[in-house]
Scaffold this motif. Structure first.
Motif, PDB file in Angstrom:
ATOM      1  N   LEU A  93      -7.698  -8.203 -15.653  1.00 18.67           N
ATOM      2  CA  LEU A  93      -7.954  -6.539 -15.085  1.00 18.67           C
ATOM      3  C   LEU A  93      -7.467  -6.744 -13.214  1.00 18.67           C
ATOM      4  N   ALA A  94      -6.600  -7.430 -12.709  1.00 21.85           N
ATOM      5  CA  ALA A  94      -6.413  -7.249 -11.477  1.00 21.85           C
ATOM      6  C   ALA A  94      -5.439  -6.837 -11.434  1.00 21.85           C
ATOM      7  N   ARG A  95      -4.156  -7.107 -13.056  1.00 20.44           N
ATOM      8  CA  ARG A  95      -2.956  -6.395 -13.024  1.00 20.44           C
ATOM      9  C   ARG A  95      -3.207  -4.932 -13.682  1.00 20.44           C
ATOM     10  N   ALA A  96      -4.102  -4.636 -14.102  1.00 22.49           N
ATOM     11  CA  ALA A  96      -4.321  -3.088 -14.433  1.00 22.49           C
ATOM     12  C   ALA A  96      -5.219  -2.290 -13.179  1.00 22.49           C
ATOM     13  N   GLY A  97      -5.069  -3.738 -11.890  1.00 19.11           N
ATOM     14  CA  GLY A  97      -5.842  -2.386 -10.353  1.00 19.11           C
ATOM     15  C   GLY A  97      -7.379  -2.178 -10.517  1.00 19.11           C
ATOM     16  N   THR A 103     -12.863  -3.290  -5.646  1.00 18.29           N
ATOM     17  CA  THR A 103     -13.597  -3.689  -3.879  1.00 18.29           C
ATOM     18  C   THR A 103     -13.171  -3.855  -3.158  1.00 18.29           C
ATOM     19  N   VAL A 104     -12.145  -3.803  -2.614  1.00 21.98           N
ATOM     20  CA  VAL A 104     -10.780  -2.697  -1.731  1.00 21.98           C
ATOM     21  C   VAL A 104     -11.250  -1.395  -1.669  1.00 21.98           C
ATOM     22  N   PHE A 169      -9.296 -14.562   8.900  1.00 19.31           N
ATOM     23  CA  PHE A 169      -8.218 -13.354   7.643  1.00 19.31           C
ATOM     24  C   PHE A 169      -7.525 -13.525   6.953  1.00 19.31           C
ATOM     25  N   LEU A 170      -7.782 -13.048   5.759  1.00 14.61           N
ATOM     26  CA  LEU A 170      -7.640 -13.238   4.434  1.00 14.61           C
ATOM     27  C   LEU A 170      -6.896 -11.916   4.499  1.00 14.61           C
ATOM     28  N   GLY A 171      -5.864 -11.718   4.960  1.00 18.31           N
ATOM     29  CA  GLY A 171      -5.279 -10.165   4.920  1.00 18.31           C
ATOM     30  C   GLY A 171      -4.626 -10.263   3.490  1.00 18.31           C
ATOM     31  N   ALA A 172      -3.716 -11.164   3.445  1.00 19.21           N
ATOM     32  CA  ALA A 172      -3.126 -11.582   1.928  1.00 19.21           C
ATOM     33  C   ALA A 172      -3.619 -12.150   1.159  1.00 19.21           C
ATOM     34  N   HIS A 173      -4.906 -11.343   0.333  1.00 18.40           N
ATOM     35  CA  HIS A 173      -5.393 -11.527  -0.793  1.00 18.40           C
ATOM     36  C   HIS A 173      -5.060 -10.712  -1.537  1.00 18.40           C
ATOM     37  N   ALA A 174      -4.545  -9.486  -1.764  1.00 19.65           N
ATOM     38  CA  ALA A 174      -3.601  -8.756  -2.582  1.00 19.65           C
ATOM     39  C   ALA A 174      -3.249  -7.839  -1.865  1.00 19.65           C
ATOM     40  N   LEU A 175      -2.211  -6.917  -2.714  1.00 15.75           N
ATOM     41  CA  LEU A 175      -1.229  -6.245  -2.351  1.00 15.75           C
ATOM     42  C   LEU A 175      -1.607  -4.563  -2.425  1.00 15.75           C
TER      43      LEU A 175
END
Ligand SMILES: N=CN[C@@H](CCC(=O)O)C(=O)O
Ligand SMILES: [Zn+2]
Length: 405
Positions: A93-97, A103-104, A169-175
């Motif tokens: 699911l993550a790889r498919a966007g 949630t972003v 701060f979790l700015g590096a959570h996903a690209l």
């Protein structure tokens, strides 16, 4: 619902309490702080004549600490829950966007006010069960304005609800989608612009990274940690959740407060965490929701003396859990923690995972009064029951915030 500063003060002598060790005890609260703790027949005269609160034999514990949450976000992901039941994996699911990025999208669309209202409602569930300190991560904005919006809400939650909030701060959570294929540039943005700006605004207590094959590499994680270190901020890591990336060893080099998830943690990772004093934060809600079968190496962590904490990991994807006591139950049932380990996991060790060991997680003279009276006969009941709240009364930051003695 009354404002926090209109709630009754907890000042006075609390009697009729039982400690988890089974001894009778009393607590004197003065100006919102614990002024004395001891046996009921040893109350110093200075505390004997003020207001009295009779706990009628209730078990007393320190206020609970939920040391890993993603409480502030837009929307929910019940649709993905259904897709996973039909066979899709979290990674697919993550790889498919989908996943974090869906949630972003919802968080970017939401106003600060809407985020505050929805997070407040969720926070109320946790507070009603005795939580007195909580971590709230960003990581669903992934752009300066939206990460700021999440972190501002975290600060406002503390004010509005009279609860200690540590904002991570979790700015590096996903690209983020606008950086697809440009991971290096996004990490530059996180390190050079987002983190310094948010830190300068007083919005950051710690820095976290999701180090994983669907998120950021070891090298990218190290760059974020270096940026945090340069600003004097402590670090934490989403480590070894889906695979062993060696993140725990890296985090230990930076004296991380905690490594969280750690289902795939290696013996080398355990040894590094033990040397650094890094807390292992176990997240049974995510393990359960994702129907994981790869258990974290509890026996190895225990043997190495790594402190074990337990948290909800509340988030809309992998752990929509709003009960820390249910996590205590799951930590025992699924991960085989003992009851004392699980209770330390949501008190003392959880406080250490947030760097709050001097103010939370233990009852001690001089600390702000944060404690919970429970309608149970013995501590094991805190782990045993699920689906009910055996809370009688919560004293949070010196006020009677839930129930009554
Ligand atoms: N693992 C990474 N982050 C979260 C999940 C976030 C999400 O799926 O929205 C976690 O702790 O489980
Ligand atoms: Zn998380």
């Amino acid at each position: 619902m009354p404002a926090f500063d209109e709630l009754p003060l907890a000042d006075g002598l609390w009697t009729g309490l039982r400690s988890p060790e089974g001894t009778a005890c009393a607590i004197a609260v003065d100006q919102g702080r614990i002024a004395w703790i001891g046996a009921p027949d040893g109350v110093p005269p200075a505390h004997a004549n003020g207001p009295r609160h009779d706990g009628q034999g209730a078990l007393v514990t320190p206020g609970l600490v939920d040391c890993h949450t993603h409480l502030v976000y837009g929307g929910h992901r019940a649709n993905e829950f259904a897709l996973r039941l039909a066979g899709a994996s979290y990674e697919e699911l993550a790889r498919a966007g989908g996943g974090i990025l869906s949630t972003v999208r919802a968080t970017r669309e939401a106003s600060e006010e809407a985020l505050f209202d929805s997070a407040s409602a969720r926070l109320r569930s946790l507070l009603a069960e005795g939580v007195c300190a909580i971590e709230v991560k960003s990581g669903y904005g992934l752009a300066l304005a939206h990460e700021r919006k999440q972190l501002r809400v975290a600060r406002r939650l503390a004010q509005a609800h009279g609860v200690t909030v540590r904002s991570t701060f979790l700015g590096a959570h996903a690209l983020p989608p606008e950086y697809a294929g440009r991971s290096r540039d996004y990490i530059d943005l996180v390190c050079r612009e987002m983190l310094p700006a948010l830190h300068a605004e007083g919005l950051v207590d710690a820095v976290d990274v999701f180090c994983e094959r669907i998120a950021f590499s070891l090298e990218e994680t190290e760059r974020v940690f270096q940026a945090a270190q340069a600003l004097g901020l402590p670090v934490k890591l989403h480590a070894e959740q889906l695979s062993d990336m060696g993140g725990a060893q890296l985090a230990a080099r930076f004296h991380a407060l905690s490594c969280d998830h750690i289902e795939h943690l290696s013996p080398a990772g355990i040894a590094a965490m033990a040397r650094a004093g890094t807390v292992a934060v176990l997240l049974p809600g995510a393990y359960y929701t994702l129907r994981d079968t790869h258990l974290p190496p509890i026996e190895g962590l225990r043997a190495a003396g790594v402190p074990l904490a337990v948290a909800t990991d509340h988030n809309p994807g992998s752990s929509p859990a709003l009960s820390l006591l249910l996590m205590v139950n799951m930590a025992c049932t699924l991960f085989r923690l003992t009851v004392p380990e699980a209770i330390a996991g949501v008190t003392t060790h959880a406080a250490c995972a947030l760097g709050l060991q001097d103010s939370h997680g233990k009852l001690a003279v001089g600390r702000a009064a944060n404690f919970v009276l429970w309608n149970v006969q013995e501590p094991a009941e805190l782990a045993y029951w699920f689906g009910q709240r055996p809370v009688r009364c919560v004293v949070r930051q010196g006020r009677i915030a839930e129930g009554s003695p």
